[in-house]
Scaffold this active site. Structure first.
Site, mmCIF file in Angstrom:
data_model
loop_
_atom_site.group_PDB
_atom_site.id
_atom_site.type_symbol
_atom_site.label_atom_id
_atom_site.label_comp_id
_atom_site.label_asym_id
_atom_site.label_seq_id
_atom_site.Cartn_x
_atom_site.Cartn_y
_atom_site.Cartn_z
ATOM 1 N N CYS A 63 0.823 -1.213 0.000
ATOM 2 C CA CYS A 63 0.000 0.000 0.000
ATOM 3 C C CYS A 63 0.860 1.268 0.000
ATOM 4 O O CYS A 63 2.005 1.270 0.476
ATOM 5 C CB CYS A 63 -0.888 0.019 1.228
ATOM 6 N N GLU A 86 0.524 3.901 1.817
ATOM 7 C CA GLU A 86 0.839 4.356 3.172
ATOM 8 C C GLU A 86 2.114 3.690 3.681
ATOM 9 O O GLU A 86 2.946 4.317 4.333
ATOM 10 C CB GLU A 86 -0.309 4.024 4.138
ATOM 11 N N CYS A 103 -6.779 0.803 4.333
ATOM 12 C CA CYS A 103 -7.291 -0.568 4.446
ATOM 13 C C CYS A 103 -7.020 -1.087 5.862
ATOM 14 O O CYS A 103 -6.295 -0.460 6.642
ATOM 15 C CB CYS A 103 -6.632 -1.470 3.403
ATOM 16 N N CYS A 150 -3.317 -1.455 6.780
ATOM 17 C CA CYS A 150 -2.650 -0.167 7.012
ATOM 18 C C CYS A 150 -3.077 0.441 8.352
ATOM 19 O O CYS A 150 -2.276 1.096 9.011
ATOM 20 C CB CYS A 150 -2.937 0.805 5.877
HETATM 21 ZN ZN LIG Z 1 -3.438 -0.416 2.961
#
Ligand SMILES: [Zn+2]
Length: 155
Positions: A70, A72, A112, A115
């Site tokens: 991801c 992040e 998500c 994360c």
């Molecule tokens: Zn994520």
């Protein structure tokens, strides 16, 4: 006799974005605008450390889906490489629409579940900019992660 009433904790309303928070959203937008690749890089992120530095990232999609990372996490990785443990004051992610969705704009998305865990692990006091209709708002990471996973003996 009056029964003692338990005081309900005042439910905090999500905070509005400050100028610095708006700039963080812009940094995330610029990151994905400059690195967008259909099916490969579609999400941008920006985080501000507790020392005030801003780091951006984009997601790394992968043919083998579980290898995807991801945006992040990429932003956090860049921050950790440069500064070590500088905490996360604020973080935001934005999604770039696919090429055939010309009517859609780059917009703030929620982190998500994975994360949320990651952000909490690196700074339980981190705040996150999340979508809220037309106007994104700021919420503490803890509010996005009730009953966080722990390894049994941890509290
Ligand atoms: Zn994520």
């Amino acid at each position: 006799m009056k029964r003692p009433t338990k005081k309900q904790p005042a439910k905090k309303r999500p905070a509005k974005l400050s100028k610095a928070d708006q700039e963080l959203v812009t940094a995330a937008i610029e990151a994905i605008k400059s690195r967008y690749r259909d099916d490969w890089q579609e999400v941008g992120a920006a985080l501000r450390t507790r020392t005030g530095k801003v780091f951006t990232g984009v997601n790394l999609d992968a043919y083998l889906g579980r290898m995807a990372v991801c945006a992040e996490a990429v932003a956090l990785g860049r921050a950790v490489v440069d500064l070590g443990d500088a905490g996360i004051d604020m973080i935001v992610a934005v999604r770039h629409p696919p090429p055939d969705a010309k009517d859609q704009a780059i917009a703030v998305v929620s982190p998500c579940g994975a994360c949320r865990e990651l952000i909490f692990d690196y700074d339980p006091r981190a705040r996150v900019i999340v979508p809220n209709g037309e106007t994104p708002v700021v919420v503490p990471i803890g509010e996005l992660l009730p009953n966080k996973y722990t390894r049994g003996s941890e509290r």
